[in-house]
Each structure stands twice: as C-alpha cells, then as structure tokens.
Design a protein around this motif. Sequence first.
Motif, short mmCIF file in Angstrom:
data_model
loop_
_atom_site.label_atom_id
_atom_site.label_comp_id
_atom_site.label_asym_id
_atom_site.label_seq_id
_atom_site.Cartn_x
_atom_site.Cartn_y
_atom_site.Cartn_z
N TYR A 1 0.81 -1.21 0.00
CA TYR A 1 0.00 0.00 0.00
C TYR A 1 0.85 1.26 0.00
N ARG A 2 2.14 1.14 0.27
CA ARG A 2 3.01 2.31 0.28
C ARG A 2 3.61 2.61 -1.10
N MET A 3 3.39 1.74 -2.07
CA MET A 3 3.95 1.98 -3.40
C MET A 3 3.37 3.27 -3.98
N ALA A 4 4.25 4.06 -4.59
CA ALA A 4 3.82 5.36 -5.10
C ALA A 4 4.32 5.56 -6.53
N ILE A 5 3.51 6.20 -7.34
CA ILE A 5 3.90 6.51 -8.72
C ILE A 5 4.89 7.66 -8.76
N GLY A 6 4.69 8.67 -7.94
CA GLY A 6 5.54 9.86 -7.97
C GLY A 6 4.88 10.97 -8.77
N THR A 7 5.52 12.10 -8.79
CA THR A 7 4.98 13.26 -9.52
C THR A 7 5.76 13.49 -10.80
N PRO A 8 5.12 14.07 -11.82
CA PRO A 8 5.82 14.30 -13.10
C PRO A 8 7.10 15.10 -12.94
N GLY A 9 7.11 16.05 -12.01
CA GLY A 9 8.31 16.87 -11.82
C GLY A 9 9.50 16.08 -11.34
N GLU A 10 9.25 14.90 -10.77
CA GLU A 10 10.34 14.07 -10.26
C GLU A 10 11.24 13.58 -11.39
N MET A 11 10.68 13.39 -12.58
CA MET A 11 11.46 12.89 -13.70
C MET A 11 12.51 13.90 -14.15
N SER A 12 12.21 15.19 -14.00
CA SER A 12 13.15 16.22 -14.43
C SER A 12 13.93 16.84 -13.29
N HIS A 13 13.73 16.36 -12.09
CA HIS A 13 14.43 16.92 -10.93
C HIS A 13 15.92 16.57 -11.02
N PRO A 14 16.80 17.51 -10.73
CA PRO A 14 18.25 17.24 -10.82
C PRO A 14 18.70 16.04 -10.00
N ASP A 15 18.09 15.82 -8.83
CA ASP A 15 18.49 14.68 -8.01
C ASP A 15 18.18 13.35 -8.70
N PHE B 1 13.40 -2.55 -7.88
CA PHE B 1 12.01 -3.00 -7.83
C PHE B 1 11.62 -3.38 -6.41
N GLY B 2 12.53 -4.04 -5.69
CA GLY B 2 12.26 -4.37 -4.30
C GLY B 2 12.06 -3.12 -3.44
N ALA B 3 12.84 -2.09 -3.72
CA ALA B 3 12.69 -0.83 -3.00
C ALA B 3 11.35 -0.18 -3.32
N PHE B 4 10.92 -0.29 -4.58
CA PHE B 4 9.62 0.26 -4.99
C PHE B 4 8.48 -0.48 -4.30
N VAL B 5 8.55 -1.80 -4.27
CA VAL B 5 7.50 -2.60 -3.63
C VAL B 5 7.38 -2.24 -2.15
N GLY B 6 8.51 -1.96 -1.52
CA GLY B 6 8.50 -1.59 -0.10
C GLY B 6 8.17 -0.13 0.16
N GLY B 7 7.95 0.65 -0.88
CA GLY B 7 7.59 2.05 -0.71
C GLY B 7 8.76 2.96 -0.42
N HIS B 8 9.98 2.55 -0.80
CA HIS B 8 11.17 3.34 -0.51
C HIS B 8 11.65 4.15 -1.72
N ILE B 9 10.99 3.99 -2.85
CA ILE B 9 11.32 4.76 -4.04
C ILE B 9 10.07 4.79 -4.91
N THR B 10 9.83 5.91 -5.58
CA THR B 10 8.65 6.00 -6.43
C THR B 10 8.90 5.31 -7.77
N LEU B 11 7.83 5.00 -8.47
CA LEU B 11 7.95 4.34 -9.76
C LEU B 11 8.69 5.21 -10.77
N LEU B 12 8.38 6.51 -10.79
CA LEU B 12 9.02 7.39 -11.76
C LEU B 12 10.53 7.49 -11.51
N ARG B 13 10.92 7.56 -10.26
CA ARG B 13 12.35 7.59 -9.96
C ARG B 13 12.99 6.23 -10.29
#
Length: 253
Positions: free
Chosen positions: A4-18, A90-102
């Motif tokens: 339930y913690r999995m997140a897509i992220g925001t569009p701005g994340e794709m262009s963020h310098p980090d 992918f494991g980090a995404f499943v655990g909610g530690h990174i967004t899908l876009l990142r």
Amino acid sequence: MPIYRMAIGTPGEMSHPDSIKSALAEFFSTLIFVFAGEGSGMAFNKLTDSGSATPSGVIMASLAHGFGLFVAVSVGANISGGHVNPAVTFGAFVGGHITLLRAIWYWIGQLAGSVIACLLLKFSTGGLETSAFALSSGVSAWNALVFEIVMTFGLVYTVYATAVDPKKGNIGIIAPLAIGFIVGANILAGGAFDGASMNPAVSFGPAVVSWTWTNHWVYWVGPFIGAAIAAIVYDHIFIGDVQHEQLPTAGDY
C-alpha cells in the motif's frame, strides 16, 4: 504489508536534478560492475580456452562479481543508494522506498551502463564475444527460474537488512560488504546451473551486444519475483508500520 506504500511519484520528479544525478550514478556503478564481472569471464576464457563453466571459472566469477559489486555499491551509495540492479530497485519500490518514476530513471541508467560496459569490453578485447547468460545442460527454464527467485530473494533480503531497515544503525561499509558477499556466494551455488545473474541489467548488456535472447525472460522474471518476495517479507515482519526512510542516499551504506 508494504504494497500500500507503493507510489507513482509526480511528473516533476522525472526532471528533478536529483533524479538525473541518481540515474547517472546508477549508470556508472553498473558500468563498473558489469565491466569487471563480464570482463573476468572473458579473460578466463581467453587464458584457459576451457570456458568459464568450470570450478575455477565459477570461483573467478564469484570473486570478480563480489569485489566489483562491493565497489559499485560503495561509490553509488551517497548519490543513488547504490542499487546497481533493477531487481533491487524493484524491491525498494515494492516496499515504498522509491517512487515508480524515480525507479524508471534508475532502470534506464542501470541498463545503459550494462550495455556500454559490454560494448567497451568487445571493442577493447578486439571483438571477443560478450557471452549472454545461458542454462547449463539438463537445467530447464523453470529450474533456472527457481534458482533466480531464491538467489535474488537472498540478495534483496540482505539489502533490506543492512541498508533499508531504519533500525540498522550506523554500520558503515558492512552493507556493501554483505551485498558483495551474498552475490559471490550465490554465484558459487548457482553459477554452474544458470550463470547466477540475480540482476536483469547484468544479463541485458551481454544479450544486447551478442544479440542472444534464449531464455532471457528467466533473468527478468526470476529476480523481480525474488525481490518482491524479499521486500514484502522483510518489510512486513521486521519493519512493520514504523516510520519509513527513503532508501539510503547519503552514506548509509
């Protein structure tokens, strides 16, 4: 459950310098790792003419990949967390530690790094083949799938225990050492059967450069299933509903 913690992220994340810096860090870390690992196999084949699927060849592969991954994780830890593996991401995404876009940025960097490493190896060795991962005689695709699931489970479980768990404390270089050791040990266990990939990027580069795709799906499906199971098991049993931290990006490895 962490799903339930999995997140897509925001569009701005794709262009963020980090995000871009993290993708570049994954690119260079994966390039370093694949160049060392794949290059060791090519060197062994050239020196012995006996192929890498021998006891000494498996030991060399284990050492090269274990040492190479220790370095690759360490040099990327302060920027991207040092995943160096789409299955770990992918494991980090499943655990909610990174967004899908990142995660998509990470996957692009990892796959590109592997392909460039194999191209550099082919060019610098005068055209020697970058051998794609293959199943040994008598090993079916389903046998190999189970190998990849179990080995990647061990890898991602180790990542969670030493790098993701917020209770881990400050354990310095223990995380990259443990991650390198488990990969080296798994290669000793599974290298003679299916090559012991545990990492879709490691399989992808040689497959692209040699254009060999036989049973390639095994080296994606197995690691992703193993990573998801490890993330769910560790997060649900040992982390639970405590406050989560993003996968380490500032020296926690």
